[in-house]
Design an enzyme around this catalytic site. Structure first.
Site: not given
Ligand code: IPE
Ligand code: MG
Length: 229
Positions: A173, A2, A6, A50
C-alpha cells in the site's frame, strides 16, 4: 499510479518521459471512470516520501503538474470533473498551491465525478493531522470515535473506496489511504501506469464483481440454502 520510470527506461528514455505519459494515462482514466459511473476517483500522485527522489526528478514532477493543469484543466472542467487536492500544501511552492486552488475553484460546481489528487500525501500524515485538528477543536478523548475522527481526515468529503488498484507490480500500500482502505477490495496489476486505460479498468471491475464483500459479517444465507432440508 506506479511504474512511470520503468516504462520509460524500457524504451531507453529518461524517467521524466514516463511521468509525462503518466499524465495522459490519468486523463484517460478519469474519462473512462466517469463513463462507467464512478463518482469518486482518488489517485496517488506524489507521496510524502517522494521528496527523497533526486532533486531533478522532484522539480520535474512539480513542473509537470503546472503544465498538466494548464493543458488539461479546461477539458476536465468541461467534462464535469470536480478536482480536489488532498495532502500537505504547506511544503509545496506558491505557484503549485495557486495551480491547485485554480483547479479546485474552477471545478467546484461539477458533479459528474470527483477526482481527488493525493499530492504530498501520506496515509500516516493524514491520521496524524486528523488527530491534531481534533485536539485543537478540544474533542474530548471519550467522545473521539471512528466517525468523529473520519470527519477530520483529508478525504472526509468522499466515501471510503470500494476498490483500490495499484499498478506497477508491487504488492503493497506504500502509505496511501491507510484509514480509508479498511474494507476496500485490493487489486494489484503488473501493468505500468503509462499503459493503464479502459482495458485494465474493466479487468479490475470484473475482478471486483467476483469478490464477496462481507465487511466482517457473514455471507447471507442464499435462497437455496434456506430450501435445503
Ligand atoms: C510514478 O512511478 C510514481 C510517481 C511518484 C509519480 P515511478 O516513478 O515510481 O515509476 P517506477 O516505479 O520507478 O517505475
Ligand atoms: Mg515506483
Amino acid at each position: 499510479m506506479d511504474g512511470n520510470g520503468r516504462w520509460a527506461r524500457r524504451r531507453f528514455m529518461p524517467r521524466f518521459f514516463g511521468h509525462k505519459q503518466g499524465v495522459d494515462a490519468l486523463v484517460r482514466t478519469v474519462q473512462a471512470c466517469a463513463d462507467r459511473g464512478v463518482e469518486y476517483l482518488t489517485v496517488f500522485a506524489f507521496s510524502s516520501e517522494n521528496w527523497k527522489r533526486p532533486s531533478e526528478e522532484v522539480s520535474g514532477l512539480m513542473g509537470l503538474v503546472l503544465v498538466a493543469v494548464s493543458k488539461y484543466l479546461a477539458k476536465l472542467a468541461s467534462q464535469g470533473v470536480r478536482i480536489r487536492i488532498v495532502g500537505d500544501r504547506a511544503q509545496v511552492s506558491d505557484k503549485l498551491r495557486e495551480a491547485w486552488e485554480q483547479a479546485e475553484s474552477t471545478t467546484a460546481h461539477n458533479t459528474r465525478i470527483t477526482l481527488c489528487v493525493a499530492f504530498n500525501y501520506g496515509g500516516r500524515w493524514d491520521i496524524v493531522q486528523a488527530c491534531r485538528r481534533a485536539m485543537q477543536d478540544r474533542v474530548a478523548p471519550e467522545s473521539l470515535d471512528e466517525a468523529t475522527l473520519s470527519r477530520y481526515m483529508a478525504l472526509s468529503f468522499a466515501p471510503d473506496p470500494d476498490l483500490f488498484i495499484r499498478t506497477g507490480g508491487e504488492v503493497r500500500i506504500s502509505n496511501f489511504l491507510l484509514w480509508q482502505v479498511a474494507y476496500s477490495e485490493l487489486v494489484f496489476t503488473d501493468c505500468l501506469w503509462p499503459e493503464f486505460g479502459e482495458a485494465q479498468i474493466d479487468a479490475a471491475f470484473a475482478e471486483y464483481t467476483r469478490r464477496d464483500r462481507r465487511f466482517g459479517g457473514v455471507k447471507p444465507r442464499s435462497a437455496e440454502a434456506l430450501q435445503a432440508p
